[in-house]
Scaffold this active site. Structure first.
Site, PDB file in Angstrom:
ATOM      1  N   ASP A  95       0.853  -1.180   0.000  1.00  0.00           N
ATOM      2  CA  ASP A  95       0.000   0.000   0.000  1.00  0.00           C
ATOM      3  C   ASP A  95       0.903   1.249   0.000  1.00  0.00           C
ATOM      4  O   ASP A  95       1.778   1.365  -0.858  1.00  0.00           O
ATOM      5  CB  ASP A  95      -0.946  -0.076   1.203  1.00  0.00           C
ATOM      6  CG  ASP A  95      -2.071   0.925   1.171  1.00  0.00           C
ATOM      7  OD1 ASP A  95      -3.082   0.663   0.504  1.00  0.00           O
ATOM      8  OD2 ASP A  95      -1.928   1.980   1.824  1.00  0.00           O
ATOM      9  N   HIS A 250      -6.914  -7.212  -0.651  1.00  0.00           N
ATOM     10  CA  HIS A 250      -5.878  -6.184  -0.608  1.00  0.00           C
ATOM     11  C   HIS A 250      -4.754  -6.512   0.369  1.00  0.00           C
ATOM     12  O   HIS A 250      -3.588  -6.249   0.085  1.00  0.00           O
ATOM     13  CB  HIS A 250      -6.530  -4.849  -0.220  1.00  0.00           C
ATOM     14  CG  HIS A 250      -5.576  -3.705  -0.130  1.00  0.00           C
ATOM     15  ND1 HIS A 250      -4.969  -3.147  -1.230  1.00  0.00           N
ATOM     16  CD2 HIS A 250      -5.123  -2.993   0.949  1.00  0.00           C
ATOM     17  CE1 HIS A 250      -4.189  -2.152  -0.845  1.00  0.00           C
ATOM     18  NE2 HIS A 250      -4.262  -2.037   0.467  1.00  0.00           N
TER      19      HIS A 250
END
Length: 288
Positions: A95, A250
């Protein structure tokens, strides 16, 4: 341990001995998001450093948005390596940690042995990924509104964050973000590096990444398209490797830790000696 840098103090977990690997987390996490990777890497003779980024966990939380601009985030990586007398390290980021890893590898190539980016591709690839990526990034605009974003995320026991993110480790995340000032500090990354003007201003030109790089993307990612990762190949002058994980969300290091660990050990093993090899001087790039 706690390491004092120019304007912040970072909380850092330091495990094992050997070739240094720096694990950089993203939003809204802290260093413990890497708990499955730390032990696997340390067992394979790596020195694993997992800091809480500025604004997260037990690290300093400056209130000013300007404290989170890209040069400060890259500077924290370099400052940490300097403090620990580490010449070069393998960077592994997820991220925002991946974005910081890409920028560090581009701007200070002599300090980076390799880059492994989970979920987030090179900034240029993210920017050029098209409308589907823009649709997935809707929340980034919401995050620009101080007070509004915090209220939306935290209302009713962080209900919106829980339902939207589907974070597999949400309870400790919420516990950290509920601390005074923590949520606003975490959002400052978006406000400093991706303000609304980012959509219309000329893109930041970064030098090509010279280090070997691996991108890992998961088909269940709620926030990133595959093109935003695969487009990174055009920004890498060194060896490039791409891995796709199907059916994983994710937070792939939490949802598929054994697969991620195997990929990391294989990739880092191919480039282990680069972290100790003396590098030729790189062309200086201003971080200001």
């Amino acid at each position: 341990m706690r390491i004092a840098l120019d304007d912040v103090t970072l909380e850092v977990e330091d495990t094992g001995t050997g070739s240094p690997v720096l694990l950089l987390h993203g939003w809204p996490d802290a260093a413990n998001v890497w708990r499955h990777q730390v032990m696997a890497l340390a067992a394979d003779d790596y020195r694993v450093l997992a800091p809480n980024l500025r604004g997260f966990g037990g690290s300093s939380r400056p209130a000013e948005v300007e404290a989170y601009v890209a040069p400060r985030m890259v500077g924290d990586v370099v400052g940490l390596l300097d403090h620990l007398s580490i010449e070069r390290a393998h960077l592994v980021g997820h991220d925002w940690g991946a974005a910081i890893s890409w920028m560090t590898a581009a701007l200070v190539p002599d300090r980076v042995a390799s880059v492994t980016a989970l979920s987030v591709g090179h900034p240029a690839a993210f920017r050029s990924a098209g409308w589907r990526q823009r649709e997935k990034s809707w929340y980034m605009l919401l995050f620009q509104f101080p007070g509004v974003a915090e209220q939306w995320l935290s209302a009713d026991g962080f209900r919106n964050l829980r339902q939207w993110s589907r974070h597999p480790d949400i309870d400790p995340v919420v516990e950290r973000l509920a601390e005074p000032g923590a949520l606003a500090a975490s959002l400052n990354l978006y406000r400093a590096i991706l303000p609304p003007a980012w959509l219309v201003e000329p893109p930041l030109e970064l030098p090509p990444v010279q280090a070997p790089a691996m991108g890992i993307w998961s088909s269940g990612d709620l926030a990133l398209t595959e093109e935003a990762m695969t487009g990174s190949a055009a920004q890498v002058a060194g060896p490039w490797r791409y891995e796709r994980l199907d059916g994983v969300g994710h937070w792939l290091q939490l949802e598929a830790p054994e697969v991620v660990n195997a990929l990391l050990l294989d990739f880092l093993g191919q480039h282990r000696d680069l972290s100790s090899r003396c590098s030729s001087p790189a062309t200086p790039v201003s971080l200001g």
